[in-house]
Write an enzyme that holds these catalytic residues in place. Structure first.
Site, PDB file in Angstrom:
ATOM      1  N   HIS A  80      91.073  95.418 -45.289  1.00 20.48           N
ATOM      2  CA  HIS A  80      89.606  95.357 -45.163  1.00 20.48           C
ATOM      3  C   HIS A  80      89.063  93.987 -45.606  1.00 20.48           C
ATOM      4  O   HIS A  80      87.990  93.904 -46.205  1.00 20.48           O
ATOM      5  CB  HIS A  80      88.930  96.462 -45.987  1.00 20.48           C
ATOM      6  CG  HIS A  80      89.259  97.855 -45.543  1.00 20.48           C
ATOM      7  ND1 HIS A  80      88.466  98.564 -44.668  1.00 20.48           N
ATOM      8  CD2 HIS A  80      90.294  98.671 -45.848  1.00 20.48           C
ATOM      9  CE1 HIS A  80      89.004  99.759 -44.470  1.00 20.48           C
ATOM     10  NE2 HIS A  80      90.111  99.852 -45.169  1.00 20.48           N
ATOM     11  N   ASN A 153      85.674 105.509 -43.559  1.00 18.90           N
ATOM     12  CA  ASN A 153      86.009 104.762 -42.337  1.00 18.90           C
ATOM     13  C   ASN A 153      85.161 105.265 -41.184  1.00 18.90           C
ATOM     14  O   ASN A 153      84.463 106.274 -41.316  1.00 18.90           O
ATOM     15  CB  ASN A 153      87.487 104.973 -41.988  1.00 18.90           C
ATOM     16  CG  ASN A 153      88.426 104.064 -42.779  1.00 18.90           C
ATOM     17  OD1 ASN A 153      87.998 103.093 -43.393  1.00 18.90           O
ATOM     18  ND2 ASN A 153      89.693 104.394 -42.767  1.00 18.90           N
ATOM     19  N   TYR A 367      92.239 101.115 -56.214  1.00 19.64           N
ATOM     20  CA  TYR A 367      91.080 100.241 -56.034  1.00 19.64           C
ATOM     21  C   TYR A 367      90.805  99.351 -57.244  1.00 19.64           C
ATOM     22  O   TYR A 367      90.649  98.137 -57.115  1.00 19.64           O
ATOM     23  CB  TYR A 367      89.851 101.064 -55.606  1.00 19.64           C
ATOM     24  CG  TYR A 367      90.002 101.544 -54.177  1.00 19.64           C
ATOM     25  CD1 TYR A 367      90.966 102.496 -53.847  1.00 19.64           C
ATOM     26  CD2 TYR A 367      89.235 101.026 -53.154  1.00 19.64           C
ATOM     27  CE1 TYR A 367      91.157 102.915 -52.542  1.00 19.64           C
ATOM     28  CE2 TYR A 367      89.410 101.439 -51.835  1.00 19.64           C
ATOM     29  CZ  TYR A 367      90.374 102.385 -51.536  1.00 19.64           C
ATOM     30  OH  TYR A 367      90.560 102.788 -50.242  1.00 19.64           O
TER      31      TYR A 367
END
Ligand code: HDE
Length: 727
Positions: A80, A153, A367
């Site tokens: 991303h 998404n 993350y």
């Protein structure tokens, strides 16, 4: 001390924007300074030993400037990397207090600030927007109970079922490591090698090979939370939930040939479209929908709700729309906001919790870990774009680049010297409590057998597509596998496709010149535990799976508006002013944006000598950057356009990409020069508009109405195969 004090301005509509204000720098009327505030007297020349002499190391102003510059880049996101973002607000209109206690979803009349980042997945930061790829749709809600991140998404399922396979998937799709090619593309051997050995990916492959992977605009794509999450209500009861974002402009795509050309003409196509829409006040809007499944129905549907390769068909559980998100402000600084924003599926608020989906569970670790290496310190939460609007008080301290100046001597808990502060919050005081799911089993490294249905929903998706969408999906597979050089990989893929649809597999096989497999291939690989009997791990099919779902086809999307669509008008000197202005006024009144495109960039004069400025020429723009084309009348304008090869190419390409095309009756002569000359209706009727999308008529007739109707339909895909033109 009032530990229950309401957060300052909690829920106030402009709180986050106001919060960011002290961080913004405005340079008007200010002197140029060094980083420590020294006014700079000469920003043109370094300090030298003499005129024409060597630069002196003592030049601390030069050293500071170059030193800072040398370190401007940070590592891009591992996936991303290419994204664009915007600020906005979320407002609830249908509270769901029966399911959740999250204030975000229970209190109406509150505008919760949001920051949303859209992204492609595989490409690097500088790659193109129009890659065939999944799009990230990450939303940070700055709620008064803390930040809530819905990191989703534009497709509702994923390639893999278990986080263990994510690094493999990403290594396979990224450019091949020996030569770093191809960029931002899945059409290469390593990706399809991996996929051909991962039957669980077949549902997602149907999505990524479909038109959903080629959005017309970021404003015209859906968003999905993908995983099943939990909602927890005030009584502590849990319901499963899937999140959906529904764009109010409908879901629309471009053609693959068009996407590739856009990548060359304007690789910032989506980014620019989002930016300009917001700048011009056409704020992108989505409604947030939820599909709610009671705990008692967990096993009702024949597939596992914890399996991220499955969606819940809207026919089985309808989507309830509960609120609207509006993006209304562009970021001030790409790096400070879009690049430094850090999302995390583990940023939850009371009333929303995770499920045991093994993909989601892996994400919870990833993350913050990746953000540490990307942003350099655990203190990235203190960056303005990441800071919550609710107060932060804890005993976490120090580290690189700490902004907060914590006061006092106490940084531990329990304490008496600090009056016991900061306090733990009870659930009744807004403290987060995890859903007390009962856990009773053996530690085991395995894949649940309830995850073994790899093909039912791949079939469901394929069967739900319109004929044109099926053609595109088939062409996409032919393209991608056609770029694969290893024949065995192509063959394995075609075998897998037989599990989805024999016709699809046969069409791809014929194109690739390989034989159509007779037997369905039931070989599996990584999903099988090392010591398991493969016989126990054969693909299964859901019982009672539905055959088709209307919501899965873009054919059924909203087609009632031309708001923000871009229309090119092909003009030259001598254009008929009324033919131009009547259409322009009608289109703009319906919300479209019109651009005049001429052979040169100098202003043109109409037949009655009015001057029209020209901002775009056939050299600086192209038909792939528009949704529709119109050719106005005017004898000499029509003659110039008809004899301009680039204008004819413009029209041929618009036809090839199935776009609406309109011409004043006087400009029929221009259309006669095109490859689709034979398709032009003698006179346009309502029925023609719906069928062909080619409109010819007189100004003053209903040509503008017809054109508007045609643009709202977006594309005339049915013309693609039978009326193929070379362009
Ligand atoms: Fe991500 N993903 N992901 N992902 N993901 C990242 O975090 C990861 C997955 C998604 O605009 C990374 O800060 C793992 C599913 C979006 O900043 C990283 C797994 C979905 C974004 C990461 C997944 C997503 C990311 C890279 C499988 C849809 C961009 C940079 C277990 C629901 C957010 C970063 C933005 C970004 C890991 C699977 C969505 C490496 C390990 C499924 C939209 O942490």
């Amino acid at each position: 001390m009032d530990k229950m004090k309401a957060p300052e301005n909690g829920g106030n509509k402009s709180k986050k924007i106001a919060d960011l204000e002290p961080e913004r720098k405005y340079d008007e009327g200010e002197f140029l300074t060094t980083n420590h505030g020294l006014r700079i007297n000469d920003n043109q020349n370094s300090l030298k030993s003499m005129e024409r002499g060597g630069t002196l190391i003592e030049d601390f102003i030069l050293r500071e400037k170059i030193h800072h510059f040398d370190h401007e880049r940070i590592p891009e996101r591992i996936v991303h990397a290419r994204g664009s973002a915007a600020h906005g607000v979320f407002e609830l209109f249908d509270p769901i207090s029966e399911f959740t206690k999250a204030k975000l979803f229970t209190e109406t009349g509150v505008q919760t600030p949001v920051f949303v980042r859209f992204s492609t997945v595989a490409g690097s930061r500088g790659s193109t927007d129009l890659a065939r790829d999944v799009r990230g749709f990450a939303v940070k809600f700055y709620t008064e109970e803390g930040n809530y991140d819905l990191v989703g998404n534009n497709m509702p399922v994923f390639f893999i079922q278990d986080a263990m396979k994510f690094p493999d998937l990403v290594h396979a799709v990224k450019p091949e490591p020996h030569h770093e090619m191809p960029q931002a593309a899945s059409a290469h051997d390593t990706f399809w090698d991996f996929i051909s050995l991962m039957p669980e990916s077949m549902h997602m492959i149907m999505w990524t090979m479909s038109d959903r992977a080629l959005p017309r605009s970021l404003r015209m794509m859906e968003g999905f939370g993908v995983h099943t999450f939990r909602l927890i209500n005030a009584e502590g009861a849990s319901h499963f939930v899937k999140f959906h974002w529904k764009p109010l402009l409908g879901v629309h795509s471009v053609a693959w040939d068009e996407a590739q050309k856009i990548s060359g003409k304007n690789s910032d196509f989506h980014r620019e479209d989002l930016w300009k829409a917001i700048e011009s006040g056409n704020f992108p809007e989505w409604e947030l929908g939820v599909q709610i499944v009671p705990e008692a129905d967990e096993f009702k549907y024949g597939f596992d709700l914890l399996d991220a390769t499955k969606l819940i068909p809207e026919e089985l559980v309808p989507v309830r729309r509960i609120g609207k998100m509006t993006l209304n402000r562009n970021p001030d600084n790409f790096f400070a906001e879009t690049e430094q924003v850090a999302f995390n599926p583990g940023h939850l608020v009371p009333g929303i919790d995770i499920s045991n989906d093994p993909l989601l569970q892996g994400r919870l670790f990833s993350y913050s870990d990746t953000q540490l290496s990307r942003l350099g310190t655990h203190n990235f939460q203190e960056l303005p774009i990441n800071r919550p609007v609710s107060p932060v008080h804890n005993n976490q301290r120090d580290g690189h680049m700490r902004h907060t100046i914590n006061t006092g001597r106490v940084s531990y808990e329990p304490n008496s010297l600090g009056g016991g502060c900061p306090y733990q919050a009870k659930a009744s005081e807004g403290g987060f409590t995890s859903f007390p799911e009962r856990v009773d089993g053996h530690k085991i490294r395995t894949r649940s057998k309830s995850f073994l249905d790899f093909f039912s929903q791949a079939k469901l998706f394929f069967n739900s597509q319109s004929d044109a969408e099926k053609n595109h999906l088939t062409d996409a597979l032919c393209f991608e596998l056609g770029k694969v050089e290893t024949i065995a990989i192509r063959e394995r893929m075609v075998k897998l496709l037989t599990h989805v649809d024999k016709g699809l597999a046969a069409a791809v096989a014929v194109y690739l010149g390989i034989s159509i497999p007779e037997d369905r291939d039931s070989s599996l690989n990584g999903s099988i535990p090392a010591d398991a009997d493969p016989a126990d791990y054969q693909p299964v099919e859901s019982e009672g799976a539905i055959e088709k779902s209307a919501a899965l086809s873009m054919e059924n999307t909203i087609k009632d508006t031309i708001k923000t669509r871009k229309v090119a008008m092909l003009v030259a000197d001598g254009v008929d002013e009324s033919s131009l202005l009547a259409m322009k006024t009608a289109l703009e009144a319906a919300g479209a944006a019109v651009e005049l495109v001429a052979p040169k960039l100098c202003a043109i004069k109409s037949a009655n000598d009015t001057e029209f400025p020209i901002m775009k020429s056939f050299l600086t723009t192209a038909s792939v950057l528009y949704d529709a084309v119109y050719v106005p009348g005017g004898t000499s304008s029509v003659a110039s356009i008809a004899s301009e090869p680039d204008a004819i190419h413009f029209l041929n390409e618009a036809f090839k990409h199935c776009k609406p095309i309109a011409a004043d009756s006087e400009a029929r002569q221009v259309l006669k020069e095109t490859y689709f000359a034979k398709k032009i209706p003698a006179e346009t009727s309502d029925a023609d508009v719906l069928k062909t999308g080619i409109i010819v008529g007189d100004t003053g007739g209903n040509i503008a109405d017809h054109f508007i109707k045609a643009i709202a339909l977006h594309r005339f895909w049915d013309r693609e195969k039978p009326d193929k033109v070379p362009a």
